[in-house]
Design a protein around this motif. Structure first.
Motif, short mmCIF file in Angstrom:
data_model
loop_
_atom_site.label_atom_id
_atom_site.label_comp_id
_atom_site.label_asym_id
_atom_site.label_seq_id
_atom_site.Cartn_x
_atom_site.Cartn_y
_atom_site.Cartn_z
N ALA A 59 -10.33 10.68 -3.19
CA ALA A 59 -9.61 11.02 -4.42
C ALA A 59 -9.59 9.85 -5.40
O ALA A 59 -9.57 8.69 -5.00
CB ALA A 59 -8.18 11.43 -4.07
N PRO A 60 -9.58 10.17 -6.70
CA PRO A 60 -9.42 9.11 -7.69
C PRO A 60 -8.01 8.54 -7.62
O PRO A 60 -7.06 9.24 -7.27
CB PRO A 60 -9.67 9.81 -9.02
CG PRO A 60 -9.42 11.25 -8.75
CD PRO A 60 -9.71 11.49 -7.31
N LEU A 61 -7.89 7.27 -7.96
CA LEU A 61 -6.59 6.62 -8.01
C LEU A 61 -6.22 6.47 -9.48
O LEU A 61 -5.99 7.45 -10.15
CB LEU A 61 -6.62 5.28 -7.26
CG LEU A 61 -6.99 5.37 -5.77
CD1 LEU A 61 -7.15 4.00 -5.17
CD2 LEU A 61 -5.95 6.18 -5.01
N THR A 62 -6.19 5.25 -9.98
CA THR A 62 -5.87 5.03 -11.39
C THR A 62 -6.86 4.06 -12.00
O THR A 62 -7.49 3.28 -11.29
CB THR A 62 -4.46 4.43 -11.54
OG1 THR A 62 -4.41 3.19 -10.82
CG2 THR A 62 -3.39 5.37 -11.02
N ALA B 186 -0.55 6.51 -2.10
CA ALA B 186 0.25 7.41 -1.28
C ALA B 186 -0.11 8.87 -1.54
O ALA B 186 -0.14 9.69 -0.62
CB ALA B 186 1.73 7.17 -1.53
N ALA B 187 -0.42 9.19 -2.79
CA ALA B 187 -0.79 10.57 -3.13
C ALA B 187 -2.21 10.91 -2.70
O ALA B 187 -2.50 12.07 -2.42
CB ALA B 187 -0.65 10.77 -4.65
N ALA B 188 -3.09 9.91 -2.63
CA ALA B 188 -4.50 10.18 -2.36
C ALA B 188 -4.86 10.16 -0.88
O ALA B 188 -5.76 10.88 -0.45
CB ALA B 188 -5.37 9.16 -3.10
N THR B 189 -4.18 9.35 -0.08
CA THR B 189 -4.57 9.22 1.32
C THR B 189 -4.15 10.44 2.13
O THR B 189 -3.14 11.08 1.83
CB THR B 189 -3.99 7.93 1.95
OG1 THR B 189 -4.56 7.76 3.25
CG2 THR B 189 -2.48 7.98 2.04
N THR B 190 -4.92 10.73 3.15
CA THR B 190 -4.55 11.80 4.08
C THR B 190 -4.12 11.22 5.43
O THR B 190 -3.81 11.96 6.35
CB THR B 190 -5.74 12.76 4.31
OG1 THR B 190 -6.85 12.01 4.83
CG2 THR B 190 -6.15 13.44 3.01
N GLU B 191 -4.10 9.90 5.52
CA GLU B 191 -3.76 9.22 6.77
C GLU B 191 -2.28 8.83 6.79
O GLU B 191 -1.77 8.33 5.79
CB GLU B 191 -4.61 7.96 6.94
CG GLU B 191 -6.10 8.23 7.01
CD GLU B 191 -6.50 9.03 8.24
OE1 GLU B 191 -5.82 8.89 9.28
OE2 GLU B 191 -7.49 9.77 8.17
N PRO B 192 -1.59 9.03 7.92
CA PRO B 192 -0.19 8.64 8.00
C PRO B 192 -0.05 7.12 7.91
O PRO B 192 -0.83 6.38 8.50
CB PRO B 192 0.26 9.17 9.36
CG PRO B 192 -0.99 9.36 10.15
CD PRO B 192 -2.08 9.63 9.16
N PHE B 193 0.96 6.66 7.17
CA PHE B 193 1.11 5.22 6.95
C PHE B 193 1.50 4.44 8.19
O PHE B 193 1.28 3.25 8.26
CB PHE B 193 2.10 4.95 5.81
CG PHE B 193 1.48 5.13 4.46
CD1 PHE B 193 0.48 4.30 4.02
CD2 PHE B 193 1.90 6.16 3.63
CE1 PHE B 193 -0.11 4.46 2.79
CE2 PHE B 193 1.32 6.33 2.38
CZ PHE B 193 0.31 5.48 1.97
N ILE C 145 0.81 -1.23 0.00
CA ILE C 145 0.00 0.00 0.00
C ILE C 145 0.84 1.28 0.00
O ILE C 145 0.65 2.13 -0.87
CB ILE C 145 -1.03 -0.02 1.14
CG1 ILE C 145 -2.05 -1.14 0.89
CG2 ILE C 145 -1.75 1.33 1.26
CD1 ILE C 145 -3.02 -1.37 2.02
N PRO C 146 1.79 1.47 0.92
CA PRO C 146 2.54 2.72 0.89
C PRO C 146 3.44 2.86 -0.33
O PRO C 146 3.88 3.96 -0.67
CB PRO C 146 3.36 2.70 2.19
CG PRO C 146 3.42 1.28 2.59
CD PRO C 146 2.16 0.65 2.08
#
Length: 194
Positions: A179-182, A96-103, A89-90
């Motif tokens: 957020a959109p991913l791919t 990584a660009a879309a999440t707002t949560e720390p890994f 995941i990270p």
């Protein structure tokens, strides 16, 4: 009407987990290790090695997912657990660009895989698996669940690409679209303490 139940994936259920994975698509070869391995490690393993890794993960606990049963027969699987244990995941740039949560936050859990045997598709197993996964995460102290489903409202999608789950299934369970991913995938989240 079929009776659907779910159970935590424990070592005593190993045969049922394998039965769930072998009903079509890439489940048998993946062994649900795709989210757990980097590309380098994935490419360096074969099916037997991934099966052994998955077995060891289940044996070590806690349960890395849930098994769905239809009238007592193992029929489906969902992977859910702390996001910080799912190594891919990270390293996935779009996530990584879309999440707002720390890994590094163990309170953030991720749903990364669904498998339903072909002979049990169309019975609502993904919905039941997701409901049970939400309960499991909440009972385990998770703060938030993140997932990366496919938006099937546009374009065509092979069944093999739907292991991420579908956006509509997550939205129906109260997830918020992010957020959109791919390639038609989006980030979704469910706050378990809100």
């Amino acid at each position: 009407m079929s009776r659907i139940t779910t159970e935590k994936a424990t070592i005593e259920r190993s045969d049922d987990i394998q039965h769930s994975l072998t009903g079509g698509d890439d489940g048998p070869s993946c062994q649900c290790m795709w989210p757990m391995l980097t590309n380098k490690d994935w490419n360096a393993t074969n099916v037997d090695e991934r099966r052994a890794m998955f077995h060891d993960e289940i044996a070590a606990g806690p349960a890395p997912g849930l098994v769905a049963y239809v009238d007592g027969e193992a029929a489906g699987w969902i992977r859910i657990g702390p996001r910080d244990r799912q190594r891919r995941i990270p390293r996935t740039r779009a996530i990584a660009a879309a999440t707002t949560e720390p890994f590094g936050d163990p309170g953030v859990w991720s749903v990364t895989c669904f498998v339903v045997r072909r002979d049990h598709r169309g019975k609502g197993l993904n919905t039941e698996l997701l409901r049970a996964a939400i309960d499991y995460a909440r009972e385990s102290g998770a703060r938030l669940i993140e997932a990366y489903p496919v938006d099937t409202s546009e374009g065509e999608h092979r069944s093999n690409d739907l292991f991420h789950g579908t956006l509509s299934t997550f939205l129906a369970q109260g997830f918020q679209q992010g957020a959109p991913l791919t390639r038609g995938r989006v980030l979704v989240t469910l706050n378990l303490r809100g």
